[in-house]
Design a protein around this motif. Structure first.
Motif, mmCIF file in Angstrom:
data_model
loop_
_atom_site.group_PDB
_atom_site.id
_atom_site.type_symbol
_atom_site.label_atom_id
_atom_site.label_comp_id
_atom_site.label_asym_id
_atom_site.label_seq_id
_atom_site.Cartn_x
_atom_site.Cartn_y
_atom_site.Cartn_z
ATOM 1 N N SER A 152 26.749 8.428 -11.437
ATOM 2 C CA SER A 152 26.488 7.969 -12.984
ATOM 3 C C SER A 152 27.476 7.585 -13.722
ATOM 4 N N ARG A 153 28.905 8.491 -13.356
ATOM 5 C CA ARG A 153 29.952 8.101 -14.293
ATOM 6 C C ARG A 153 30.719 6.643 -13.853
ATOM 7 N N HIS A 154 30.228 6.262 -12.716
ATOM 8 C CA HIS A 154 30.682 4.787 -12.281
ATOM 9 C C HIS A 154 29.761 3.723 -12.921
ATOM 10 N N TYR A 155 28.744 3.988 -13.544
ATOM 11 C CA TYR A 155 27.865 3.137 -14.191
ATOM 12 C C TYR A 155 27.663 3.025 -15.780
ATOM 13 N N ARG A 156 28.730 3.841 -16.263
ATOM 14 C CA ARG A 156 28.810 3.898 -17.714
ATOM 15 C C ARG A 156 27.571 4.928 -18.164
ATOM 16 N N ILE A 157 27.042 5.544 -17.310
ATOM 17 C CA ILE A 157 25.912 6.582 -17.788
ATOM 18 C C ILE A 157 26.450 7.895 -17.495
ATOM 19 N N GLY A 158 27.633 8.307 -17.597
ATOM 20 C CA GLY A 158 28.179 9.826 -17.226
ATOM 21 C C GLY A 158 27.338 10.616 -18.073
ATOM 22 N N TRP A 159 26.744 10.391 -19.169
ATOM 23 C CA TRP A 159 26.080 11.374 -19.827
ATOM 24 C C TRP A 159 24.923 11.848 -19.287
ATOM 25 N N LEU A 160 24.225 11.042 -18.049
ATOM 26 C CA LEU A 160 23.135 11.588 -17.412
ATOM 27 C C LEU A 160 23.588 12.521 -16.108
ATOM 28 N N GLN A 161 25.118 12.585 -16.115
ATOM 29 C CA GLN A 161 25.373 13.479 -14.952
ATOM 30 C C GLN A 161 24.633 14.880 -14.925
ATOM 31 N N GLY A 162 24.441 15.673 -15.818
ATOM 32 C CA GLY A 162 24.068 16.967 -15.866
ATOM 33 C C GLY A 162 22.426 16.902 -15.769
ATOM 34 N N ILE A 163 21.791 16.051 -16.215
ATOM 35 C CA ILE A 163 20.334 15.579 -16.160
ATOM 36 C C ILE A 163 19.976 15.374 -14.756
ATOM 37 N N VAL A 164 20.842 14.550 -14.105
ATOM 38 C CA VAL A 164 20.658 14.202 -12.747
ATOM 39 C C VAL A 164 20.808 15.268 -11.790
ATOM 40 N N LEU A 165 21.728 16.109 -12.041
ATOM 41 C CA LEU A 165 21.951 17.356 -11.139
ATOM 42 C C LEU A 165 20.971 18.417 -11.352
ATOM 43 N N ASN A 166 20.592 18.564 -12.530
ATOM 44 C CA ASN A 166 19.339 19.580 -12.982
ATOM 45 C C ASN A 166 17.920 18.989 -12.129
ATOM 46 N N TYR A 167 17.863 17.792 -12.140
ATOM 47 C CA TYR A 167 16.610 17.117 -11.165
ATOM 48 C C TYR A 167 16.792 17.509 -9.923
ATOM 49 N N LEU A 168 17.947 17.137 -9.346
ATOM 50 C CA LEU A 168 18.161 17.380 -7.728
ATOM 51 C C LEU A 168 18.095 18.894 -7.466
ATOM 52 N N ARG A 169 18.548 19.745 -8.378
ATOM 53 C CA ARG A 169 18.433 21.074 -7.945
ATOM 54 C C ARG A 169 17.229 21.703 -8.317
ATOM 55 N N ALA A 170 16.186 21.099 -9.197
ATOM 56 C CA ALA A 170 14.783 21.528 -9.212
ATOM 57 C C ALA A 170 13.914 21.210 -8.038
ATOM 58 N N PHE A 171 14.373 19.619 -7.695
ATOM 59 C CA PHE A 171 13.536 19.077 -6.416
ATOM 60 C C PHE A 171 13.576 19.914 -5.164
ATOM 61 N N HIS A 172 15.138 20.227 -4.830
ATOM 62 C CA HIS A 172 15.370 20.846 -3.600
ATOM 63 C C HIS A 172 14.867 22.457 -3.654
ATOM 64 N N ARG A 173 15.025 22.942 -4.768
ATOM 65 C CA ARG A 173 14.552 24.291 -4.849
ATOM 66 C C ARG A 173 12.756 24.582 -4.819
ATOM 67 N N ARG A 174 12.151 23.329 -4.687
ATOM 68 C CA ARG A 174 10.734 23.420 -4.339
ATOM 69 C C ARG A 174 10.488 23.217 -3.112
ATOM 70 N N THR A 175 11.655 22.773 -2.214
ATOM 71 C CA THR A 175 11.371 22.797 -0.571
ATOM 72 C C THR A 175 11.509 23.817 0.153
ATOM 73 N N ASP A 176 11.370 24.071 1.281
ATOM 74 C CA ASP A 176 11.553 25.117 2.012
ATOM 75 C C ASP A 176 12.889 25.333 2.500
ATOM 76 N N GLY A 177 13.622 24.269 2.596
ATOM 77 C CA GLY A 177 15.033 24.292 2.765
ATOM 78 C C GLY A 177 15.692 23.014 2.716
ATOM 79 N N THR A 178 16.929 22.891 2.550
ATOM 80 C CA THR A 178 17.727 21.647 2.383
ATOM 81 C C THR A 178 18.815 21.524 3.311
ATOM 82 N N MET A 179 18.993 20.407 3.950
ATOM 83 C CA MET A 179 19.745 19.982 4.900
ATOM 84 C C MET A 179 20.956 19.229 4.503
ATOM 85 N N VAL A 180 22.214 19.513 4.509
ATOM 86 C CA VAL A 180 23.229 18.797 4.104
ATOM 87 C C VAL A 180 24.299 18.691 5.196
ATOM 88 N N PRO A 181 25.073 17.521 5.231
ATOM 89 C CA PRO A 181 25.830 17.188 6.374
ATOM 90 C C PRO A 181 27.161 18.033 6.674
#
Length: 421
Positions: A152-181
Protein backbone atom coordinates in the motif's frame (compact mmCIF):
# COMPACT_ATOMS: atom_id res chain seq x y z
CA UNK A 1 -1.43 -25.20 17.89
CA UNK A 2 0.62 -25.15 14.72
CA UNK A 3 -0.45 -27.64 12.07
CA UNK A 4 3.02 -29.17 11.86
CA UNK A 5 2.83 -30.06 15.56
CA UNK A 6 0.01 -32.53 14.92
CA UNK A 7 0.44 -36.32 14.71
CA UNK A 8 1.34 -38.17 11.53
CA UNK A 9 -1.86 -38.42 9.39
CA UNK A 10 -0.85 -41.91 8.27
CA UNK A 11 -1.49 -43.15 11.80
CA UNK A 12 0.43 -45.72 13.82
CA UNK A 13 0.14 -48.38 11.12
CA UNK A 14 2.10 -46.22 8.69
CA UNK A 15 -0.47 -46.86 5.97
CA UNK A 16 -0.74 -44.04 3.44
CA UNK A 17 -3.77 -41.78 3.99
CA UNK A 18 -6.66 -42.02 1.57
CA UNK A 19 -7.17 -39.35 -1.13
CA UNK A 20 -9.00 -36.16 -0.20
CA UNK A 21 -11.57 -34.09 -2.03
CA UNK A 22 -10.10 -30.59 -1.94
CA UNK A 23 -11.80 -27.36 -2.99
CA UNK A 24 -8.89 -25.09 -3.96
CA UNK A 25 -9.76 -21.38 -4.14
CA UNK A 26 -7.49 -18.83 -5.82
CA UNK A 27 -8.01 -15.47 -7.48
CA UNK A 28 -4.95 -15.79 -9.69
CA UNK A 29 -3.98 -18.62 -12.02
CA UNK A 30 -1.93 -19.12 -15.21
CA UNK A 31 -1.74 -17.58 -17.78
CA UNK A 32 -1.38 -14.72 -15.27
CA UNK A 33 2.34 -14.39 -14.61
CA UNK A 34 3.11 -14.00 -10.91
CA UNK A 35 4.52 -16.15 -8.16
CA UNK A 36 1.15 -16.90 -6.57
CA UNK A 37 -0.42 -18.15 -9.81
CA UNK A 38 2.55 -20.28 -10.82
CA UNK A 39 3.10 -21.88 -7.42
CA UNK A 40 -0.65 -22.49 -6.97
CA UNK A 41 -0.61 -24.42 -10.24
CA UNK A 42 2.33 -26.46 -8.99
CA UNK A 43 0.55 -27.38 -5.76
CA UNK A 44 -2.66 -28.34 -7.56
CA UNK A 45 -0.72 -30.41 -10.06
CA UNK A 46 1.09 -32.18 -7.24
CA UNK A 47 -2.17 -32.97 -5.41
CA UNK A 48 -3.68 -34.44 -8.57
CA UNK A 49 -0.60 -36.57 -9.18
CA UNK A 50 -1.00 -37.97 -5.66
CA UNK A 51 -4.52 -39.12 -6.41
CA UNK A 52 -6.52 -36.37 -4.71
CA UNK A 53 -9.60 -34.89 -6.33
CA UNK A 54 -9.35 -31.13 -6.73
CA UNK A 55 -12.08 -28.65 -7.55
CA UNK A 56 -10.46 -25.38 -8.61
CA UNK A 57 -12.50 -22.26 -7.95
CA UNK A 58 -11.14 -19.16 -9.71
CA UNK A 59 -12.22 -16.10 -11.72
CA UNK A 60 -12.73 -16.04 -15.48
CA UNK A 61 -9.66 -14.46 -17.09
CA UNK A 62 -10.99 -13.83 -20.60
CA UNK A 63 -10.09 -15.30 -23.96
CA UNK A 64 -6.35 -15.31 -23.27
CA UNK A 65 -6.69 -18.14 -20.76
CA UNK A 66 -7.89 -20.73 -23.26
CA UNK A 67 -4.70 -21.19 -25.26
CA UNK A 68 -2.50 -21.03 -22.17
CA UNK A 69 -4.62 -23.58 -20.34
CA UNK A 70 -4.42 -25.95 -23.28
CA UNK A 71 -0.64 -25.68 -23.03
CA UNK A 72 -0.64 -26.19 -19.25
CA UNK A 73 -3.46 -28.72 -19.13
CA UNK A 74 -1.42 -31.87 -19.73
CA UNK A 75 -0.22 -31.86 -16.13
CA UNK A 76 -3.66 -31.07 -14.68
CA UNK A 77 -5.68 -34.04 -15.96
CA UNK A 78 -8.72 -34.70 -13.80
CA UNK A 79 -8.99 -31.15 -12.52
CA UNK A 80 -12.53 -29.87 -12.09
CA UNK A 81 -12.79 -26.10 -12.60
CA UNK A 82 -15.53 -23.78 -11.38
CA UNK A 83 -15.15 -20.32 -12.92
CA UNK A 84 -16.75 -17.23 -11.40
CA UNK A 85 -17.01 -13.59 -12.57
CA UNK A 86 -14.02 -11.38 -11.90
CA UNK A 87 -12.88 -7.77 -12.12
CA UNK A 88 -9.47 -6.03 -12.05
CA UNK A 89 -7.85 -5.46 -8.69
CA UNK A 90 -7.67 -1.74 -7.77
CA UNK A 91 -4.13 -0.36 -8.23
CA UNK A 92 -3.15 -3.74 -9.74
CA UNK A 93 -5.28 -4.13 -12.91
CA UNK A 94 -3.27 -7.08 -14.26
CA UNK A 95 -4.74 -9.20 -11.45
CA UNK A 96 -8.41 -9.96 -10.91
CA UNK A 97 -10.75 -10.41 -7.95
CA UNK A 98 -13.34 -13.15 -8.07
CA UNK A 99 -16.95 -12.77 -7.01
CA UNK A 100 -19.38 -15.34 -5.69
CA UNK A 101 -22.07 -15.56 -3.04
CA UNK A 102 -21.40 -17.76 -0.05
CA UNK A 103 -24.82 -19.33 -0.53
CA UNK A 104 -23.93 -20.36 -4.08
CA UNK A 105 -20.75 -22.04 -2.92
CA UNK A 106 -22.57 -23.66 -0.02
CA UNK A 107 -25.08 -25.33 -2.36
CA UNK A 108 -22.29 -26.36 -4.73
CA UNK A 109 -20.26 -27.99 -1.96
CA UNK A 110 -23.31 -29.74 -0.55
CA UNK A 111 -23.32 -31.65 -3.82
CA UNK A 112 -19.55 -32.07 -4.35
CA UNK A 113 -18.84 -32.81 -0.66
CA UNK A 114 -15.22 -31.68 -0.20
CA UNK A 115 -13.18 -32.86 2.77
CA UNK A 116 -11.44 -29.50 3.03
CA UNK A 117 -11.36 -26.03 1.48
CA UNK A 118 -8.00 -24.39 0.82
CA UNK A 119 -7.86 -20.67 0.02
CA UNK A 120 -4.67 -19.43 -1.65
CA UNK A 121 -5.61 -15.72 -1.73
CA UNK A 122 -7.53 -13.37 0.55
CA UNK A 123 -9.91 -11.53 -1.81
CA UNK A 124 -13.73 -11.47 -2.06
CA UNK A 125 -13.92 -14.95 -3.59
CA UNK A 126 -11.84 -16.42 -0.77
CA UNK A 127 -13.98 -14.61 1.82
CA UNK A 128 -17.16 -16.07 0.30
CA UNK A 129 -15.53 -19.52 0.29
CA UNK A 130 -14.54 -19.15 3.94
CA UNK A 131 -18.11 -18.20 4.92
CA UNK A 132 -19.61 -21.09 2.95
CA UNK A 133 -17.19 -23.60 4.43
CA UNK A 134 -17.88 -22.41 7.95
CA UNK A 135 -21.65 -22.77 7.43
CA UNK A 136 -21.07 -26.37 6.34
CA UNK A 137 -18.62 -27.17 9.11
CA UNK A 138 -15.80 -27.82 6.66
CA UNK A 139 -12.17 -27.33 7.66
CA UNK A 140 -10.39 -24.46 5.90
CA UNK A 141 -6.69 -23.87 5.36
CA UNK A 142 -5.08 -20.79 3.84
CA UNK A 143 -1.89 -19.39 2.35
CA UNK A 144 -0.22 -16.11 3.20
CA UNK A 145 1.55 -15.36 -0.07
CA UNK A 146 1.55 -11.61 -0.70
CA UNK A 147 2.44 -8.62 1.48
CA UNK A 148 -0.53 -6.53 0.34
CA UNK A 149 -0.29 -4.41 3.49
CA UNK A 150 3.32 -3.54 2.56
CA UNK A 151 2.34 -2.81 -1.05
CA UNK A 152 0.00 0.00 0.00
CA UNK A 153 2.80 2.47 0.73
CA UNK A 154 4.09 2.11 -2.84
CA UNK A 155 0.75 3.23 -4.31
CA UNK A 156 0.26 6.42 -2.27
CA UNK A 157 -2.27 4.76 0.01
CA UNK A 158 0.05 4.08 2.92
CA UNK A 159 -2.71 5.11 5.31
CA UNK A 160 -4.41 1.81 4.39
CA UNK A 161 -1.53 -0.34 5.61
CA UNK A 162 -2.92 -0.89 9.09
CA UNK A 163 -6.43 -1.51 7.77
CA UNK A 164 -5.19 -4.11 5.28
CA UNK A 165 -3.09 -5.84 7.93
CA UNK A 166 -6.09 -6.01 10.27
CA UNK A 167 -8.18 -7.53 7.48
CA UNK A 168 -5.54 -10.14 6.67
CA UNK A 169 -5.13 -11.06 10.33
CA UNK A 170 -8.89 -11.41 10.81
CA UNK A 171 -9.22 -13.47 7.64
CA UNK A 172 -6.47 -15.95 8.48
CA UNK A 173 -7.52 -16.33 12.11
CA UNK A 174 -10.87 -17.63 10.85
CA UNK A 175 -9.14 -20.53 9.11
CA UNK A 176 -7.86 -23.74 10.70
CA UNK A 177 -4.29 -22.98 9.73
CA UNK A 178 -2.19 -20.69 7.56
CA UNK A 179 0.80 -21.76 5.50
CA UNK A 180 3.72 -19.39 4.93
CA UNK A 181 6.79 -19.92 2.73
CA UNK A 182 9.59 -19.15 5.23
CA UNK A 183 10.18 -19.42 8.95
CA UNK A 184 11.17 -15.76 9.08
CA UNK A 185 7.72 -14.80 7.78
CA UNK A 186 6.12 -17.18 10.29
CA UNK A 187 7.87 -15.39 13.14
CA UNK A 188 6.98 -11.96 11.76
CA UNK A 189 3.29 -12.80 11.39
CA UNK A 190 3.14 -14.50 14.79
CA UNK A 191 4.44 -11.28 16.36
CA UNK A 192 1.59 -9.44 14.60
CA UNK A 193 -1.11 -11.69 16.05
CA UNK A 194 -1.52 -14.35 13.34
CA UNK A 195 -2.10 -17.87 14.67
CA UNK A 196 -1.82 -21.52 13.56
CA UNK A 197 1.10 -20.84 11.22
CA UNK A 198 3.11 -23.55 9.46
CA UNK A 199 5.98 -23.32 6.98
CA UNK A 200 5.56 -24.78 3.50
CA UNK A 201 8.39 -23.71 1.22
CA UNK A 202 8.61 -23.58 -2.55
CA UNK A 203 10.34 -25.81 -5.03
CA UNK A 204 12.12 -25.23 -8.32
CA UNK A 205 12.17 -27.24 -11.54
CA UNK A 206 15.89 -27.92 -12.04
CA UNK A 207 15.28 -29.62 -15.39
CA UNK A 208 13.67 -26.45 -16.75
CA UNK A 209 15.94 -23.93 -15.07
CA UNK A 210 19.47 -25.03 -15.91
CA UNK A 211 22.72 -23.41 -17.15
CA UNK A 212 22.50 -25.64 -20.22
CA UNK A 213 19.92 -23.28 -21.71
CA UNK A 214 22.48 -20.51 -22.15
CA UNK A 215 22.13 -18.94 -25.61
CA UNK A 216 24.80 -16.86 -27.31
CA UNK A 217 22.22 -15.76 -29.87
CA UNK A 218 19.98 -14.40 -27.12
CA UNK A 219 22.93 -12.59 -25.53
CA UNK A 220 23.77 -11.05 -28.90
CA UNK A 221 20.19 -9.78 -29.19
CA UNK A 222 20.82 -7.89 -25.94
CA UNK A 223 23.93 -6.29 -27.42
CA UNK A 224 26.23 -8.36 -25.19
CA UNK A 225 29.52 -9.39 -26.74
CA UNK A 226 31.57 -12.34 -25.40
CA UNK A 227 32.88 -11.33 -22.00
CA UNK A 228 30.32 -8.56 -21.45
CA UNK A 229 28.61 -9.10 -18.06
CA UNK A 230 24.79 -9.22 -18.11
CA UNK A 231 22.79 -8.34 -14.99
CA UNK A 232 19.31 -9.83 -14.95
CA UNK A 233 16.20 -9.08 -12.93
CA UNK A 234 12.93 -10.99 -13.37
CA UNK A 235 9.62 -9.81 -11.98
CA UNK A 236 6.74 -7.40 -12.26
CA UNK A 237 7.86 -3.90 -13.24
CA UNK A 238 6.11 -2.19 -10.36
CA UNK A 239 6.94 0.17 -7.52
CA UNK A 240 6.84 -2.51 -4.82
CA UNK A 241 9.73 -4.36 -6.50
CA UNK A 242 12.19 -1.52 -5.68
CA UNK A 243 13.48 -1.44 -9.27
CA UNK A 244 14.44 2.23 -9.14
CA UNK A 245 17.18 1.21 -6.69
CA UNK A 246 18.44 -1.36 -9.19
CA UNK A 247 18.46 1.16 -12.05
CA UNK A 248 20.31 3.67 -9.88
CA UNK A 249 22.91 1.06 -8.94
CA UNK A 250 23.37 0.00 -12.55
CA UNK A 251 23.95 3.56 -13.74
CA UNK A 252 26.61 3.93 -11.04
CA UNK A 253 28.27 0.67 -12.07
CA UNK A 254 28.45 1.70 -15.71
CA UNK A 255 31.22 4.17 -14.86
CA UNK A 256 33.57 1.23 -14.19
CA UNK A 257 31.84 -1.38 -16.33
CA UNK A 258 30.66 0.37 -19.50
CA UNK A 259 30.18 -2.98 -21.28
CA UNK A 260 27.75 -4.28 -18.65
CA UNK A 261 24.15 -4.88 -19.72
CA UNK A 262 20.95 -4.79 -17.67
CA UNK A 263 18.06 -7.03 -18.77
CA UNK A 264 14.63 -6.68 -17.16
CA UNK A 265 12.20 -9.56 -17.74
CA UNK A 266 8.59 -8.74 -16.92
CA UNK A 267 6.03 -6.04 -17.46
CA UNK A 268 4.04 -3.61 -15.38
CA UNK A 269 3.11 0.02 -14.70
CA UNK A 270 6.69 1.17 -14.01
CA UNK A 271 8.01 0.14 -17.43
CA UNK A 272 7.96 3.58 -19.07
CA UNK A 273 9.51 5.34 -16.08
CA UNK A 274 12.27 2.74 -15.98
CA UNK A 275 12.86 3.15 -19.71
CA UNK A 276 13.24 6.91 -19.28
CA UNK A 277 15.61 6.53 -16.33
CA UNK A 278 17.67 3.80 -17.97
CA UNK A 279 17.31 3.77 -21.76
CA UNK A 280 20.31 1.41 -22.02
CA UNK A 281 18.39 -1.39 -20.28
CA UNK A 282 16.86 -4.22 -22.30
CA UNK A 283 13.15 -4.63 -21.60
CA UNK A 284 12.43 -8.23 -22.54
CA UNK A 285 8.75 -8.29 -21.54
CA UNK A 286 7.00 -11.25 -19.96
CA UNK A 287 8.56 -14.64 -20.62
CA UNK A 288 7.58 -18.15 -19.60
CA UNK A 289 8.62 -21.76 -19.88
CA UNK A 290 11.80 -22.59 -21.79
CA UNK A 291 11.99 -19.01 -23.09
CA UNK A 292 12.17 -17.67 -19.53
CA UNK A 293 14.68 -20.36 -18.59
CA UNK A 294 16.92 -19.31 -21.50
CA UNK A 295 16.82 -15.69 -20.30
CA UNK A 296 18.02 -16.76 -16.84
CA UNK A 297 20.78 -19.01 -18.16
CA UNK A 298 22.04 -16.43 -20.66
CA UNK A 299 22.74 -13.82 -17.97
CA UNK A 300 25.79 -13.66 -15.67
CA UNK A 301 24.44 -12.21 -12.43
CA UNK A 302 20.99 -11.98 -10.85
CA UNK A 303 20.19 -8.68 -9.15
CA UNK A 304 17.07 -8.79 -6.97
CA UNK A 305 16.24 -5.53 -5.17
CA UNK A 306 12.71 -6.32 -3.91
CA UNK A 307 11.89 -5.66 -0.26
CA UNK A 308 8.25 -6.83 -0.27
CA UNK A 309 8.49 -10.55 -1.10
CA UNK A 310 6.98 -13.25 1.07
CA UNK A 311 9.22 -15.67 -0.82
CA UNK A 312 10.28 -14.71 -4.36
CA UNK A 313 10.16 -17.71 -6.73
CA UNK A 314 12.66 -15.99 -9.01
CA UNK A 315 15.39 -16.55 -6.42
CA UNK A 316 15.58 -20.36 -6.70
CA UNK A 317 14.92 -20.13 -10.46
CA UNK A 318 17.96 -17.90 -10.92
CA UNK A 319 20.12 -20.05 -8.67
CA UNK A 320 19.09 -23.25 -10.47
CA UNK A 321 20.09 -21.50 -13.70
CA UNK A 322 23.63 -21.11 -12.40
CA UNK A 323 23.55 -17.42 -11.46
CA UNK A 324 25.17 -15.85 -8.45
CA UNK A 325 22.64 -13.71 -6.64
CA UNK A 326 22.79 -10.28 -5.03
CA UNK A 327 19.74 -9.63 -2.87
CA UNK A 328 18.59 -8.19 0.41
CA UNK A 329 18.77 -10.57 3.35
CA UNK A 330 15.12 -11.61 3.54
CA UNK A 331 12.49 -13.95 2.06
CA UNK A 332 13.82 -16.79 -0.13
CA UNK A 333 17.25 -15.18 -0.47
CA UNK A 334 17.75 -15.27 3.30
CA UNK A 335 16.76 -18.94 3.31
CA UNK A 336 18.67 -20.16 0.24
CA UNK A 337 21.74 -17.95 -0.18
CA UNK A 338 24.89 -18.73 1.79
CA UNK A 339 26.62 -15.38 1.82
CA UNK A 340 29.94 -15.51 0.03
CA UNK A 341 29.38 -19.04 -1.30
CA UNK A 342 26.48 -18.96 -3.76
CA UNK A 343 25.63 -15.27 -3.65
CA UNK A 344 25.82 -12.09 -1.63
CA UNK A 345 23.29 -10.79 0.89
CA UNK A 346 23.07 -7.20 2.09
CA UNK A 347 21.05 -5.58 4.91
CA UNK A 348 17.44 -4.89 3.86
CA UNK A 349 17.06 -1.39 2.45
CA UNK A 350 20.79 -0.61 2.26
CA UNK A 351 20.98 0.59 -1.35
CA UNK A 352 24.67 1.45 -1.12
CA UNK A 353 25.55 -2.05 0.09
CA UNK A 354 23.45 -3.51 -2.72
CA UNK A 355 25.40 -1.49 -5.29
CA UNK A 356 28.74 -2.44 -3.73
CA UNK A 357 27.85 -6.15 -3.77
CA UNK A 358 27.01 -5.95 -7.48
CA UNK A 359 30.30 -4.14 -8.11
CA UNK A 360 32.23 -6.80 -6.21
CA UNK A 361 30.93 -9.58 -8.45
CA UNK A 362 31.37 -7.54 -11.62
CA UNK A 363 34.98 -6.82 -10.60
CA UNK A 364 35.72 -10.52 -9.97
CA UNK A 365 34.22 -12.65 -12.75
CA UNK A 366 35.91 -15.86 -11.61
CA UNK A 367 34.42 -15.53 -8.14
CA UNK A 368 31.03 -14.73 -9.70
CA UNK A 369 31.19 -17.85 -11.86
CA UNK A 370 32.22 -20.03 -8.90
CA UNK A 371 29.25 -18.71 -6.92
CA UNK A 372 26.98 -19.49 -9.86
CA UNK A 373 28.15 -23.10 -9.90
CA UNK A 374 27.54 -23.34 -6.16
CA UNK A 375 24.09 -21.78 -6.60
CA UNK A 376 23.17 -24.46 -9.12
CA UNK A 377 24.48 -27.21 -6.87
CA UNK A 378 22.53 -25.92 -3.86
CA UNK A 379 19.23 -26.17 -5.78
CA UNK A 380 19.58 -29.84 -6.72
CA UNK A 381 17.53 -30.97 -3.71
CA UNK A 382 14.95 -28.17 -3.86
CA UNK A 383 12.40 -29.92 -6.10
CA UNK A 384 8.63 -29.66 -5.79
CA UNK A 385 7.90 -33.25 -4.70
CA UNK A 386 8.90 -32.81 -1.06
CA UNK A 387 7.22 -29.41 -0.87
CA UNK A 388 3.89 -30.76 -2.16
CA UNK A 389 4.19 -33.78 0.15
CA UNK A 390 4.44 -31.46 3.16
CA UNK A 391 1.46 -29.44 1.92
CA UNK A 392 -0.51 -32.69 1.52
CA UNK A 393 0.40 -33.85 5.02
CA UNK A 394 -0.76 -30.59 6.57
CA UNK A 395 -4.10 -30.83 4.78
CA UNK A 396 -4.59 -34.35 6.17
CA UNK A 397 -3.68 -33.18 9.65
CA UNK A 398 -6.28 -30.42 9.57
CA UNK A 399 -8.95 -32.88 8.47
CA UNK A 400 -7.96 -35.17 11.34
CA UNK A 401 -7.97 -32.28 13.77
CA UNK A 402 -11.58 -31.56 12.86
CA UNK A 403 -12.46 -35.12 13.82
CA UNK A 404 -12.88 -36.39 10.25
CA UNK A 405 -12.21 -39.92 9.08
CA UNK A 406 -9.86 -39.46 6.10
CA UNK A 407 -10.60 -42.97 4.88
CA UNK A 408 -14.26 -42.13 4.23
CA UNK A 409 -15.07 -38.95 2.30
CA UNK A 410 -18.72 -38.90 3.44
CA UNK A 411 -17.85 -39.21 7.12
CA UNK A 412 -15.56 -36.18 6.81
CA UNK A 413 -18.68 -34.03 6.38
CA UNK A 414 -21.41 -32.90 8.73
CA UNK A 415 -24.62 -34.88 8.51
CA UNK A 416 -26.47 -31.90 7.01
CA UNK A 417 -23.99 -31.82 4.13
CA UNK A 418 -24.14 -35.58 3.49
CA UNK A 419 -27.94 -35.44 3.36
CA UNK A 420 -27.94 -32.40 1.11
CA UNK A 421 -29.96 -30.38 3.65
Amino acid sequence: MRMDALPDPAGPSGAPPRPLRIAYVTETWPPEVNGVALSAARFVQGLLQRGHRVQLLRPHQGEGERMANRQEGAGLAGLEEQLVPGCPLPFYPQLRMGWSRAGTLQRQWQQWQPDLVHVATEGPLAWAALRAARRLGLPVTSDFRTNFHAYSRHYRIGWLQGIVLNYLRAFHRRTDGTMVPTDALRRELAAQGFTDLSVVGRGVDTTLFTPQRRSQALRASWGAQPGDPVLLCVGRLAAEKNLLALVSAFRTLQACHPRARLVLVGDGPLREELRVRCPQAVFAGQRSGEDLAAHYASADLFAFPSLTETYGNVTPEAMASGLALVAFDQAAASQLVRHGENGLLVPPGDALAFCRALAELLDHPQRRQAMGRQARESMRNQGWDEVVARFEALLHQVVLRRGANVGNADSALPAAVRSGA
